[in-house]
Design an enzyme around this catalytic site. Structure first.
Site, PDB file in Angstrom:
ATOM      1  N   LYS A   1       0.830  -1.226  -0.157  1.00 42.07           N
ATOM      2  CA  LYS A   1       0.055  -0.126   0.062  1.00 42.07           C
ATOM      3  C   LYS A   1       0.820   1.175   0.011  1.00 42.07           C
ATOM      4  O   LYS A   1       1.952   1.149   0.806  1.00 42.07           O
ATOM      5  CB  LYS A   1      -0.662  -0.077   1.209  1.00 42.07           C
ATOM      6  CG  LYS A   1      -1.943   1.110   1.245  1.00 42.07           C
ATOM      7  CD  LYS A   1      -3.053   1.103   2.496  1.00 42.07           C
ATOM      8  CE  LYS A   1      -3.948   1.958   2.729  1.00 42.07           C
ATOM      9  NZ  LYS A   1      -4.802   1.793   3.864  1.00 42.07           N
TER      10      LYS A   1
ATOM     11  N   SER B   1      -9.871  -0.326   7.154  1.00 45.46           N
ATOM     12  CA  SER B   1      -9.437  -0.183   5.868  1.00 45.46           C
ATOM     13  C   SER B   1      -8.875  -1.452   4.971  1.00 45.46           C
ATOM     14  O   SER B   1      -8.374  -1.177   3.952  1.00 45.46           O
ATOM     15  CB  SER B   1      -8.279   0.919   5.888  1.00 45.46           C
ATOM     16  OG  SER B   1      -9.020   2.166   6.036  1.00 45.46           O
TER      17      SER B   1
ATOM     18  N   SER C   1      -9.682   2.180   3.161  1.00 50.02           N
ATOM     19  CA  SER C   1      -8.798   2.822   2.353  1.00 50.02           C
ATOM     20  C   SER C   1      -7.786   1.897   1.362  1.00 50.02           C
ATOM     21  O   SER C   1      -7.219   2.381   0.305  1.00 50.02           O
ATOM     22  CB  SER C   1      -7.958   3.712   2.932  1.00 50.02           C
ATOM     23  OG  SER C   1      -6.931   3.138   3.786  1.00 50.02           O
TER      24      SER C   1
END
Lengths: 494, 94
Positions: free
Chosen positions: A79, A178, A154
């Site tokens: 990420k 997330s 996210s």
């Protein structure tokens, strides 16, 4: 079977047996990224040269007979808020758009030490602030099951890439759901470890008391194998902890006879889409058939988890994000004459609107006159929530619920109604507030063909119990093996 | 209750500047959030301690050993503007 249809554990096994090499595995991922990522926008960057160097290094270690992780040679997507040395680490924000981290996050260093290959940075909501992966400065991520829908957030790029077979497995971060929520929306498996289980050093902070690095993969076995690599206390993170258990992959027996599964009545009924409720209830039946005992629960404190979360997360964010000022790294405005203008223009032009809103809200709840009413009150309620969970885990071993009350919303729907978006976090934020481990496993589809996720929570430190419950479910179901048809078919101009 | 003046003060504190349209939208969102958060006041918390940390840990400080994890050059590399050995900013004192 194609390389990208293998799970991470299967791929690691093939590499160990010399049926495949680490560079071949990397090139398969890179090829999928180049051929298909314009469909999903799951990656923010794929710097192939350092990845090739890491893959070759891993192969050299394997060839020399070095004992490494079962995942040695496996490419891992990262990420875009987890630091990878000398690579772009931008938090999907204009303010960090050209930032290259001068060091590896501890989790990334552990991956490299174990012979895994960081391969590509994955799109996300800017600074992890969002539940849809639409606030990225690189544009919205699309859901591989339906391009008209969001992948969740996210860690939406990570979930979409794993679902679309552009990535074998990934590291994400989970501040309020997330990892688990995008895993649910994209039909993949996502795990948020107990707070402190994985070092946060090198994870660019959003809400430091809530953030935790987690894993997204095809199944629970992959998540457990990744956790074996990245878990453990770290001198660089004073909040990291060595829990007594270890060996998560080896602990997956699949035996859940006698496991007490708490079923909170607050997580079923009003506000939960019918299809979601039905699929999760069917999953509970499967767990019961596998030997678990269902225990009715009441968790009345869940109703205030979302407002408490948004007070605490924004308060911490307003402090954490004060470091981005256009001086030491990142974006600097073109036009300024004074220091004040440099700061204000760089931050106003560099941060997106959702991030600015959360910074302002966080400063508000910390300001004189409101601190006691909002921030201190939220901290007291957080304590009551922790106490409530402790009491609940006296009566059960895991708590089951939907990951989210709905399946993936249509693109744009959440940004036009942010309050609704915040409320969709209702089942995921309690685990962050209480520091609990949480797992999302695919458990079916709604009538639009969008995935539904089952969430399993455990007591702090009981990561193995949660993972084993999810593994037991995956032994008797095949939802986690389904793949979106579009992942191969969509091509051309989109 | 957040007022336009209060929002302007928050902008200044955070070195942010909203447009008029963004300001109006932000005030509206603040109103919604405040209404939800005000409901928290009705939940009794008498006798509950403010939570300091989710894990009941006592920190033990490691030995105070001097290290140099980064070189000056590696940190300056990421700066938007810098001299040979420093970050560069507009003149503060005339």
């Amino acid at each position: 079977m194609e390389i990208l249809d293998l799970t991470a554990v299967e791929l690691g096994e093939r590499i160990r047996r010399r049926e495949l090499s680490a560079p071949e595995a990397l090139e398969a991922v890179y090829g999928a990224f180049r051929a298909r990522d314009r469909n999903w926008n799951a990656y923010t960057a794929f710097e192939i040269d350092p990845a090739r160097t890491a893959a070759q290094h891993a192969q050299t270690l394997l060839d020399s007979g070095e004992t490494l992780s079962p995942l040695a040679g496996v490419p891992v997507g990262i990420k875009d808020n987890i630091s990878v040395r000398a690579c772009l680490t931008t938090c999907a924000s204009r303010i960090l758009r050209d930032y290259r981290a001068p060091f590896d996050a501890t989790a990334v260093r552990k991956l490299k030490d174990a012979g895994l290959v960081p391969a590509g940075t994955l799109n996300m909501d800017e600074f992890a602030m969002g539940s849809t992966s639409e606030t990225s400065c690189y544009g919205a991520v699309r859901n591989p099951w339906n391009r008209g829908h969001v992948p969740g957030g996210s860690s939406g790029g990570a979930a979409a890439a794993v679902a679309a077979r552009e990535c074998v497995c990934a590291l994400g971060s989970d501040t309020g759901g997330s990892v688990r929520q995008p895993a649910s929306y994209c039909g993949v498996t996502g795990f948020k470890p107990s707070y402190g289980r994985v070092s946060r050093y090198g994870l660019i902070a959003y809400g430091s008391s809530l953030d935790q690095i987690g894993t997204l993969a095809r199944d629970v076995r992959d998540c457990a194998a990744l956790l074996d690599v990245i878990a453990g206390a770290d001198a660089m993170d004073a909040t990291s902890v060595t829990f007594p258990d270890a060996g998560f992959l080896g602990a997956l027996s699949g035996d859940i006879h006698g496991l007490r599964v708490g079923v909170p009545e607050e997580c079923f009924g009003d506000g939960v889409e019918t299809d979601v409720g039905e699929r999760v209830e069917a999953a509970l039946d499967e767990l019961q058939r596998a030997g678990a005992e269902l225990v009715p629960l009441r968790l009345p404190f869940i109703r205030y988890a979302v407002p408490v979360y948004y007070i605490l997360a924004t308060a911490e964010a307003s402090s954490n994000l004060s470091r981005f000022d256009g001086v030491k790294y990142g974006y600097r405005a073109e036009h300024y004459t004074t220091m004040e203008e440099l700061y204000t223009r760089s931050r106003s032009e560099g941060f997106g609107k959702e991030v600015q809103k959360r910074i302002l809200l966080g400063t508000f709840v910390l300001s004189s006159g409101y601190y006691d009413a909002y921030y201190n009150k939220a901290l007291k309620l957080r304590q009551t929530l922790v106490d409530g969970f402790a009491e609940a885990f006296g009566r059960c071993d895991v708590i089951a619920s939907p990951v989210s009350p709905t399946t993936a919303p249509a693109l744009g729907a959440s940004l036009s109604d942010p309050l609704k978006m915040y409320l969709s976090d209702v089942f995921t934020v309690p685990a962050n507030l209480a520091g609990l481990p949480g797992l999302s496993v695919p458990c079916g589809f709604d009538r639009q063909g969008l995935p539904v996720g089952l969430q399993l929570l455990g007591a702090a430190g009981a990561d193995s119990t949660v993972l084993n419950a999810g593994h037991a479910y995956q032994l008797v179901t095949d939802w986690h093996k389904r793949r979106p048809q579009h992942s191969e078919e969509v091509s051309g101009n989109v | 209750m957040m007022t336009p003046e209060g929002l302007t003060a928050l902008e200044q504190l955070n070195e942010l500047r909203l447009t008029d349209a963004e300001r109006a939208q932000t005030l509206s969102i603040f109103g919604d959030m405040e209404a939800r958060e005000a409901a928290l006041q009705e939940i009794p918390t008498d006798g509950v301690e403010v939570m300091v940390h989710v894990m009941p840990l006592t920190n033990v400080l490691r030995d105070d050993v001097q290290k140099q994890p980064f070189t000056r050059e590696s940190l300056l590399e990421g700066a938007p503007e810098h001299t040979d050995d420093s970050w560069q900013v507009p003149r503060l004192v005339k």
